[in-house]
Design an enzyme around this catalytic site. Sequence first.
Site, PDB file in Angstrom:
ATOM      1  N   GLU A  69       0.821  -1.223   0.000  1.00  0.00           N
ATOM      2  CA  GLU A  69       0.000   0.000   0.000  1.00  0.00           C
ATOM      3  C   GLU A  69       0.850   1.267   0.000  1.00  0.00           C
ATOM      4  OE1 GLU A  69      -2.557  -3.288   1.706  1.00  0.00           O
ATOM      5  OE2 GLU A  69      -0.485  -2.582   2.054  1.00  0.00           O
ATOM      6  N   PHE A 131     -11.471  -7.978  13.619  1.00  0.00           N
ATOM      7  CA  PHE A 131     -10.344  -8.355  12.775  1.00  0.00           C
ATOM      8  C   PHE A 131     -10.034  -7.240  11.765  1.00  0.00           C
ATOM      9  CE2 PHE A 131      -8.783 -10.461   8.836  1.00  0.00           C
ATOM     10  CZ  PHE A 131      -7.546 -10.872   9.325  1.00  0.00           C
ATOM     11  N   GLN A 132      -8.801  -6.820  11.727  1.00  0.00           N
ATOM     12  CA  GLN A 132      -8.298  -5.767  10.843  1.00  0.00           C
ATOM     13  C   GLN A 132      -9.046  -4.444  11.017  1.00  0.00           C
ATOM     14  OE1 GLN A 132      -8.020  -7.330   6.784  1.00  0.00           O
ATOM     15  NE2 GLN A 132      -5.965  -8.105   7.230  1.00  0.00           N
ATOM     16  N   LYS A 181     -17.910  -1.450   5.598  1.00  0.00           N
ATOM     17  CA  LYS A 181     -18.293  -2.477   4.620  1.00  0.00           C
ATOM     18  C   LYS A 181     -19.796  -2.481   4.372  1.00  0.00           C
ATOM     19  CE  LYS A 181     -16.989  -7.192   3.348  1.00  0.00           C
ATOM     20  NZ  LYS A 181     -16.226  -8.399   3.770  1.00  0.00           N
ATOM     21  N   MET A 495      24.180   9.222   2.671  1.00  0.00           N
ATOM     22  CA  MET A 495      24.039  10.515   3.329  1.00  0.00           C
ATOM     23  C   MET A 495      24.355  10.411   4.819  1.00  0.00           C
ATOM     24  SD  MET A 495      23.560  13.662   2.782  1.00  0.00           S
ATOM     25  CE  MET A 495      22.621  13.951   1.281  1.00  0.00           C
TER      26      MET A 495
END
Length: 580
Positions: A69, A131-132, A181, A495
């Site tokens: 993502e 969940f999630q 959902k 760097m």
Amino acid sequence: MNDTISKIENTESQPQKTIEISGSKAVLEALLQENVHTVFGYPGGAIMPIYDALYDYSEKLKHILVRHEQGAIHAAQGFARTSGRTGVVFATSGPGATNLVTGLADAMIDSNPIVCITGQVFASLLGTDAFQETDVINITTPVTKWNYQVTDATEIPEAMAKAFHIASTGRPGPVLIDITKNAQMQLFEYEGYKKCNHIRSYRPEPEIRNEYIEQAAEVINHAKKPFVIFGQGVILGKAEKEFRAFIERVNLPAAATVMGLSALETSHPLHVGMLGMHGNYAPNVMTNECDVLIAVGMRFDDRVTGRLDKYAKQAKVIHLDIDPAEIDKNVKTTVPVWGNCKKTLPLLTALLKDNDHSAWLAEFRELEKEEIKEVIQQELNPTTDALTMGEVIRVLNEWTHGDAIIATDVGQHQMVASRYAKFNQSKSWVTSGGLGTMGFGLPAAIGAWYGAPEKTVVTIIGDGGFQMTLQELGTIMQFGAKVKIIILNNEFLGMVRQWQQLFNEKRYSFVNITSPDFVAVAKAYGIDGQRISKRPDLKKALGAMLNHDSAYLLEVLVGKENNVFPMVTQGSSVSEIRLK
């Protein structure tokens, strides 16, 4: 049915047709009405209804399946930067949404217009640690321009319209819409989509005050040593022509911030280089010599100012910005000029009196000669055995003639590319400025190519940053983005190593990095490439990369302990910039 929905007229004069659709289809209809054709995303359980609806929209909406993502949102940033349009991201709940946070923070500080659509658990499960489930609204509030959670499908058209309006107007930024959902699945009476052009509590552009325009013109007209510094606001405001007319009106020397690069073509006679910690010598020194400092669409970041108590104290400061919060935030302004610089610059230009600052401009060119002698010549035309990053950019310029889009990751290679890459056209430079996100370069280049597929897109990446998001080679393999990848490999986190060398007595603490065979990795993804380490091979290898008809990876082994100079060290003023 989709065609029927898309043709609904959203005008006051005609009665609205009503049709029952799902919340998921309402999301996709909103994208079509907002002229979105490309979405970057990754499916999951909580956003599955939207992906199911997307199955029927595949001819109208191109979905690019990324491998992470974070890759999706960086790709959306690259798309926004090269196309000038709003980037769109789909992600699921929980880890899908939290994986967007780095990109949201990056887009927020760099003012990239992004709309993220995240799925969420059923509304009945909110707050139950389902969940999630994560509280994505509170997590992302500090790194979004606006966010909103939808729990009822009837809210979707208005929420989507507000999202695109807020993301793309005023000072652009990322917006996140979290949709439960049940709302995605819910059927409702759809009356069409109305674009948003006004929100009562939201003023994207402040009122332009003519008295400030007049005061600014008066200050500039009396200036002996005026100096213009410009940032990405010129690009975001689509004010490149207005800016050029402004500086040309009275011969004003102008220098870019890292984010302002490409707003003015590199070859312009009034372009005097780049500001900042690793910027050019002349504009940094002259910041503390000018009598009037004119800032256009930039925010006086600490990498530009160095020590604030020693920054341009001798100068009157005129600050043109669309965001009133930036005025006086870091540098005290003599005259604030609020508004979109596309509108304010012509008003200011019209009040300028004939003047010639060629002698002042010549002082910049004299200091430029010193930098060429002490730094640039050695970097671009080295006599050492090892290749330098700068000469890679020089030869790349010879091939592209300044017409390519250059995307970078973050590190030494980024600073070298920003110093030496040539740009003929605006929106040709894609980098992570304010957040400095390693891993940005590859996915951003993929998005940049989708934003401008007619252009050559070259991404320049270090061996460290590349390994943060190299899985996006899979996105290239599947969808065919013709991105040219240059890895400048010095076998260090360069760097950090430079700072450890200069300020920690060469105590190289965990900056040695071992890498895989990058060419072999690319070939595993079906991408051709080669590895070089010798100077005689450089030009031919770059030509082979640029002339290849698809994506290509070129790994260039460069000097392990080469440093980027000039450098404004921490705690120093810009006039104390070091050439070596």
